[in-house]
Design an enzyme around this catalytic site. Sequence first.
Site, PDB file in Angstrom:
ATOM      1  N   ASP A  17      73.086  91.428 -55.695  1.00 37.79           N
ATOM      2  CA  ASP A  17      74.311  92.153 -55.339  1.00 37.79           C
ATOM      3  C   ASP A  17      75.111  92.325 -56.626  1.00 37.79           C
ATOM      4  OD1 ASP A  17      76.497  93.208 -53.782  1.00 37.79           O
ATOM      5  OD2 ASP A  17      77.478  91.263 -53.924  1.00 37.79           O
ATOM      6  N   CYS A  80      73.398  94.437 -51.057  1.00 34.94           N
ATOM      7  CA  CYS A  80      74.558  95.239 -51.463  1.00 34.94           C
ATOM      8  C   CYS A  80      74.354  96.611 -50.833  1.00 34.94           C
ATOM      9  CB  CYS A  80      74.585  95.349 -52.983  1.00 34.94           C
ATOM     10  SG  CYS A  80      75.773  96.538 -53.632  1.00 34.94           S
ATOM     11  N   GLU A 159      88.630  89.501 -51.860  1.00 36.41           N
ATOM     12  CA  GLU A 159      88.417  88.552 -52.966  1.00 36.41           C
ATOM     13  C   GLU A 159      89.700  87.792 -53.295  1.00 36.41           C
ATOM     14  OE1 GLU A 159      86.115  89.960 -56.247  1.00 36.41           O
ATOM     15  OE2 GLU A 159      84.446  90.491 -54.939  1.00 36.41           O
ATOM     16  N   CYS A 191      79.485  97.097 -45.914  1.00 34.30           N
ATOM     17  CA  CYS A 191      79.704  96.479 -47.222  1.00 34.30           C
ATOM     18  C   CYS A 191      79.538  94.986 -46.994  1.00 34.30           C
ATOM     19  CB  CYS A 191      81.124  96.798 -47.705  1.00 34.30           C
ATOM     20  SG  CYS A 191      81.583  95.881 -49.207  1.00 34.30           S
ATOM     21  N   HIS A 193      80.901  92.477 -48.203  1.00 31.69           N
ATOM     22  CA  HIS A 193      82.125  91.662 -48.154  1.00 31.69           C
ATOM     23  C   HIS A 193      82.737  91.627 -46.745  1.00 31.69           C
ATOM     24  CE1 HIS A 193      82.225  91.895 -52.540  1.00 31.69           C
ATOM     25  NE2 HIS A 193      83.346  91.207 -52.584  1.00 31.69           N
TER      26      HIS A 193
HETATM   27  N1  DGL Z   1      78.589  94.614 -52.628  1.00 36.04           N
HETATM   28  C1  DGL Z   1      79.116  95.963 -52.613  1.00 36.04           C
HETATM   29  C2  DGL Z   1      78.615  96.678 -51.355  1.00 36.04           C
HETATM   30  O1  DGL Z   1      78.130  96.054 -50.411  1.00 36.04           O
HETATM   31  C3  DGL Z   1      80.630  95.975 -52.667  1.00 36.04           C
HETATM   32  C4  DGL Z   1      81.213  95.442 -53.961  1.00 36.04           C
HETATM   33  C5  DGL Z   1      81.080  96.420 -55.123  1.00 36.04           C
HETATM   34  O2  DGL Z   1      81.626  97.538 -55.055  1.00 36.04           O
HETATM   35  O3  DGL Z   1      80.451  96.045 -56.084  1.00 36.04           O
HETATM   36  O4  DGL Z   1      78.681  97.882 -51.305  1.00 36.04           O
END
Ligand code: DGL
Length: 273
Positions: A17, A80, A159, A191, A193
Amino acid sequence: MTVTIAPVKSAPLGFFDSGVGGLTVVRAVQELLPAEDILYLGDTARLPYGSKSPETIRQFADEDTRFLISRGVKAIVVACNTATAHALPSLRERYKLPILGVIEAGVDAALANPHAERIGIIATRGTIGSHAYQHALALRKTGLIIHGQATPLLVPLIEENWLEHPATAMVLKSYLDPLVEKGIDTLMLACTHYPLLIPVLQELLPADVRLVDSATTCAEHLKNELQRLDLLADSSHEGKLEIHLTDLSEEFECLARRFLKRAPGRIQRAVLG
Ligand code: DGL
């Protein structure tokens, strides 16, 4: 040049990721497949991925994949959404080992509900702009009404651990109102997160909107794939997690603890070749 790997059951699973988000997928996999060793690469030196161009993401994803392959993984999970959206097809073309992304599993899970008709997607600008979810959904089911909403402020708020902060509720409301007005019955949290936002989303959204996240759906998909390929680790083994980052910062450990819901263990510096 294509690279072919003959996977062995006892080898670790490789995850990558841009940073910490993919740890929500790791956590779901640890719960479902506790015998698996996991090697996680967070490309913290180059995050975020969500605002970068498709070409750059393909290059980063290629380098991340090569790092994991050089460590002898048996399969790769692109943990990711942005990297899955831009780079999964090119990675699969180039590297011949099982490579899973987070999109197929999420789409399957959303459409497992036969009543899903109006689907909202929230994600980075890169994921929404790629139309990867929109295409995957439309290919599986005709007549769907799909609304993609880029939600770039959410990753920083998560975050910062502002999950309960009124600013997060306000930002979420601005992002979600247009989707709610369109009468969505399903919201895809596209996403890695966003699983951390589930309690806030449940408060803000009408009770009948179903939430589909990248983490649990990907873990289930991975389990099925490993079973199908006879690549599951011996069930008596106790799986370990090894984290590698392209940039080491003090705050990562604290962030990782929140995403994993446990201590991340020793974190090592990764140098990509
Ligand atoms: N991990 C990214 C996603 O799932 C989000 C964080 C980023 O923009 O790097 O799209």
